[in-house]
Design a protein around this motif. Sequence first.
Motif, PDB file in Angstrom:
ATOM      1  N   GLU A 348      38.507 -30.161 -26.018  1.00  0.00           N
ATOM      2  CA  GLU A 348      38.568 -29.050 -26.654  1.00  0.00           C
ATOM      3  C   GLU A 348      38.110 -27.936 -26.776  1.00  0.00           C
ATOM      4  N   LYS A 349      37.816 -26.653 -26.692  1.00  0.00           N
ATOM      5  CA  LYS A 349      37.951 -25.146 -26.269  1.00  0.00           C
ATOM      6  C   LYS A 349      36.561 -24.632 -27.106  1.00  0.00           C
ATOM      7  N   GLY A 368      40.713 -20.276 -17.166  1.00  0.00           N
ATOM      8  CA  GLY A 368      40.687 -20.643 -18.589  1.00  0.00           C
ATOM      9  C   GLY A 368      40.028 -20.648 -19.632  1.00  0.00           C
ATOM     10  N   THR A 369      39.862 -19.368 -19.881  1.00  0.00           N
ATOM     11  CA  THR A 369      38.683 -18.364 -20.360  1.00  0.00           C
ATOM     12  C   THR A 369      38.843 -17.645 -21.582  1.00  0.00           C
ATOM     13  N   THR A 370      38.113 -17.096 -22.660  1.00  0.00           N
ATOM     14  CA  THR A 370      38.046 -16.231 -23.497  1.00  0.00           C
ATOM     15  C   THR A 370      36.045 -15.518 -23.681  1.00  0.00           C
ATOM     16  N   ILE A 371      36.450 -14.358 -24.244  1.00  0.00           N
ATOM     17  CA  ILE A 371      35.320 -13.351 -25.233  1.00  0.00           C
ATOM     18  C   ILE A 371      35.362 -14.000 -27.097  1.00  0.00           C
ATOM     19  N   LYS A 372      34.273 -14.472 -26.964  1.00  0.00           N
ATOM     20  CA  LYS A 372      34.774 -14.823 -28.852  1.00  0.00           C
ATOM     21  C   LYS A 372      32.891 -14.558 -28.517  1.00  0.00           C
ATOM     22  N   LEU A 376      31.019 -15.314 -23.406  1.00  0.00           N
ATOM     23  CA  LEU A 376      32.644 -16.202 -22.760  1.00  0.00           C
ATOM     24  C   LEU A 376      32.551 -17.477 -23.063  1.00  0.00           C
ATOM     25  N   VAL A 377      33.422 -17.858 -23.539  1.00  0.00           N
ATOM     26  CA  VAL A 377      33.714 -19.132 -23.695  1.00  0.00           C
ATOM     27  C   VAL A 377      34.878 -19.723 -22.944  1.00  0.00           C
TER      28      VAL A 377
END
Length: 425
Positions: A348-349, A368-372, A376-377
């Motif tokens: 899961e992400k 493998g990160t992004t900003i949501k 930071l997730v």
Amino acid sequence: MNVLLLGSGGRECALARKLRQSQSLSNLYIAPGNGGTLEYGKNRAIAATDFTAIENFCLENAIDILICGPEQPAVAGIWDYFQKEELKHIQVVAPSQKSAMLEGSKAFAKEFMTKNNIPTAQYLEITQDNLAHAYQWFDEKSPPYVIKADGLAEGKGVVLPESKEEATKLIDEFILDRKFGASSAKVVLEEFLDGLEFSVFIYTNGQQYVMLPNAKDYKRRFEGNKGLNTGGMGCISPVPFVDKALMEQVESQVIKPTINGLQKDSMPYTGFIYFGLILCQGQAKVIEYNCRLGDPETEVILPRMDCDLLALFQAGFSNQLESFNPEISHQSASTVMLVSEGYPEAYEKGFPITGIENVHQANVFHAGTTIKDFQLVTNGGRVLAVTGLGENLKEALFNSYDAIERIRFKGMKFRSDIGFEFEGD
Ligand SMILES: Nc1ncnc2c1ncn2[C@@H]1O[C@H](COP(=O)(O)OP(=O)(O)O)[C@@H](O)[C@H]1O
Ligand SMILES: [Mg+2]
């Protein structure tokens, strides 16, 4: 200088950090980038293989240097695309499409090595037309067998079956069922080599080259090198068993013949070459070429280079690599990958990541990160690469693992044994 970096992994995060430290950098853009590259430049939502969008972006933003991180744009011909008149003023760090075949086709690479007398495993090329030769190979040789899909397969295209029956089943899946689509229409069978693997890296302009730090990665998911193969769970540099004599052997028997081979066959190359090697009874043999830096190898190589990265690229463009000093640190580096629960299978992400701000003795590279919603997730199987440096490997590992204790996300997993077999060295 304005720079556009293509890619979105831990490798690109480490490249972005190093580029940010360069004296001559003005604007740095990363396409598409990740939650960590934002710290060093501006992310742009352009796919690394969308050449038209990349062209437009470069022209609109006065890009001076385009740097290709991953293999897909190189194999798809980004270097050749930028040879056209309107784009010629932009310097490109990438191999030509023909050179990228060294990674894009295992059969091409084997042929290249054979004709340039570069030590490598014996091999046989198989397609549907000569499939019977593969069955014969399995009859005549003893296991384990080595079966490789010819084309790109995201690190999943090599299998090492332990029996004739399994080998037959697998090659049928590759060739007849096209398990990897066009990538497995052709396969390469190889003699099984038993030895210690390590990797050597250079930066080249196709004529001259600079030696970069060597590295050893840990591919299997679990401790003791058990479980499924992954993109890489950790890495160390330098490799304790690689001494000066071995590096000299690699230079004279592998690197120089490779550069000569590129010239003989008119294969332009501006970029990194990654030599995947195996040491068999004192003889280094090439397992594979990659036409880019590795991930997680980049996360231990770049932190050991004290030079200015844009200056290295400039030295390549102006034919001055021979006198360029990459200023390789005497320190050791280790990186440990923090991965999502379930990786390399389903995971899961979207889980929040906390604690990175409490890390002071290590570099945390985002894979493998992004900003949501300003948070930071997690956004991939491999999430963060935690790099420690030290006077020796033990100290580097201490710094990686100490930092990991400060970081949290739901389902966070990692290997607790990176580099430990060498800790006493
Ligand atoms: N000839 C060989 N003998 C023994 N092991 C091999 C051989 N070729 C590949 N391997 C093993 O399989 C792994 C993956 O092979 P490689 O050619 O590097 O493919 P890729 O990285 O594209 O998946 C290697 O790192 C090595 O462990
Ligand atoms: Mg490999």
